[in-house]
Motif scaffolding. Structure first.
Motif, mmCIF file in Angstrom:
data_model
loop_
_atom_site.group_PDB
_atom_site.id
_atom_site.type_symbol
_atom_site.label_atom_id
_atom_site.label_comp_id
_atom_site.label_asym_id
_atom_site.label_seq_id
_atom_site.Cartn_x
_atom_site.Cartn_y
_atom_site.Cartn_z
ATOM 1 N N TYR A 22 21.614 24.029 32.478
ATOM 2 C CA TYR A 22 21.103 24.191 33.846
ATOM 3 C C TYR A 22 21.934 23.370 34.818
ATOM 4 C CZ TYR A 22 17.931 24.151 37.836
ATOM 5 O OH TYR A 22 17.405 24.279 39.083
ATOM 6 N N THR A 53 25.434 24.841 35.281
ATOM 7 C CA THR A 53 25.391 26.048 36.097
ATOM 8 C C THR A 53 25.172 25.706 37.569
ATOM 9 O OG1 THR A 53 24.264 27.001 34.210
ATOM 10 C CG2 THR A 53 24.402 28.376 36.165
ATOM 11 N N SER A 54 24.209 24.828 37.841
ATOM 12 C CA SER A 54 23.916 24.578 39.256
ATOM 13 C C SER A 54 25.054 23.833 39.940
ATOM 14 C CB SER A 54 22.574 23.861 39.435
ATOM 15 O OG SER A 54 22.435 22.837 38.508
#
Ligand SMILES: [Zn+2]
Ligand SMILES: [Zn+2]
Ligand SMILES: [Zn+2]
Length: 363
Positions: free
Chosen positions: A98, A101-102
């Motif tokens: 996560y 990706t962010s």
């Protein structure tokens, strides 16, 4: 147990807040919690520099929205320290994925924004669109800015998705993009209407029209505009070209529009007024400055000295449509059934007249 609910509550609140920032409800708007407001000094004035304003606004919106996932990670790490989110080597693979990706999404957005901003924003998609209209996007940009400053532009739609029609452009803004079409190059097709029994802004039913703007310029992709059916007439007047209604969509009319038909029918049944010999041709109506004045008030309903109506001696100065609008403005607004049978003062000399006294000018 307490911690389990803390991360749940944070997630919920964060999701709600992000949703409100992405699609601000009117409460958020009135409190000034929008990107436009927060960055107003950097964005400049929409009224003065429309194109530059929207180039910056769309860029800022994209960056801001791509920051939301990363913001969640950081916020979550602060609220629930036991997850050790600030020591990425200790977190579970899902959190790590996560995070990566962010961060990547944010970096990509920043790189794109940087690329767009090069050479005075000439890489931005808006500049590219404008460049398809003329070899110099800068010339098109200043033309649009100048036209946008004029007060005669037509505008409608919610703040997040406005539609503007200036003297030569049809423009639609949305969160991430702005569409432009040169009026001369395009035609408009009515696609559909949707009736909403209630809208959040008014208690009466609303009909929303969807219109497609298609440009013969092949570089300009067709786009859709949405507007309240009651604004349709103003749009039609402003685009000054036929709007194709191939699907025979029935468009709701305003009360005044519907009344105009009854008004016109009545006047068509009245006696006509012949201009005296040698009288000059009537000038343009002083209400709309477009249609030639085509009605004259002549007391026909009763003997000259009888009744409530008074003979008006004004020369023809109004067109039927403007006189009808004036008439409507002098009536009890909540009782349209009484409009046809009542009276109104002449807009110029204030002599009272009734509908029987409105005469078309014989040509
Ligand atoms: Zn008029
Ligand atoms: Zn008069
Ligand atoms: Zn009368």
């Amino acid at each position: 147990m307490y911690q389990a609910s803390a991360d749940f509550v944070f997630t919920l609140v964060y999701m709600l807040l992000s949703a409100c920032l992405v699609v601000p409800p009117s409460e958020f708007r009135s409190a000034g919690l929008t990107i436009q407001n927060l960055l107003s000094s950097w964005l400049g004035s929409e009224e003065l520099h429309f194109v530059q304003y929207h180039i910056k606004r769309t860029t800022a919106t994209i960056i801001f929205h791509t920051l939301i996932p990363l913001g969640y990670y950081i916020g979550f790490g602060l609220v629930c320290p036991e997850y050790n989110l600030f020591q990425p080597w200790k977190v579970s693979s899902i959190w790590l994925a996560y995070l990566i990706t962010s961060v990547l999404v944010t970096i990509i957005a920043l790189v794109i924004a940087y690329y767009w901003s090069r050479k005075h924003w000439s890489n931005h998609p808006v500049s590219a669109t404008l460049g398809h209209h003329d070899h110099s996007w800068w010339a098109v940009c200043s033309n649009i800015n100048i036209e946008f400053r004029r007060i005669n532009k037509f505008s409608t739609g919610p703040p997040s998705c406005r539609v503007y029609v200036t003297d030569s452009w049809i423009i639609r803004t949305s969160a991430y993009s702005v569409c432009f079409a040169h009026k001369q190059d395009c035609h408009l097709n009515i696609l559909q209407t949707v009736d909403h029994a209630l809208s959040h802004e008014s208690s009466t039913g609303v009909q929303i029209l969807t219109i497609e703007v298609v440009s013969i310029n092949r570089n300009i992709k067709p786009f859709q505009i949405r507007l309240n059916a009651l604004d349709f007439r103003d749009l039609k007047d402003k685009v000054s070209m036929p709007i194709v209604n191939a699907r025979n969509v029935v468009i709701q009319q305003t009360l005044t529009d519907r009344f105009l038909e009854a008004f016109r029918q009545q006047v068509d049944g009245n006696q006509r007024y012949a201009l005296p010999d040698g009288a000059p041709r009537p000038e343009a109506c002083i209400g709309c400055l477009q249609t030639p004045s085509n009605v004259k008030l002549v007391k026909l309903c009763d003997d000259p000295t009888q009744g409530e109506c008074v003979q008006c001696y004004c020369r023809p100065m109004w067109c039927l449509e403007c006189l009808c609008k004036w008439w409507v403005s002098r009536q009890q607004q909540d009782k349209p059934e009484t409009w046809l049978g009542s009276r109104s003062p002449c807009p110029t000399c204030r002599s009272k007249f009734c509908l029987l006294d409105v005469c078309n000018i014989a040509t």
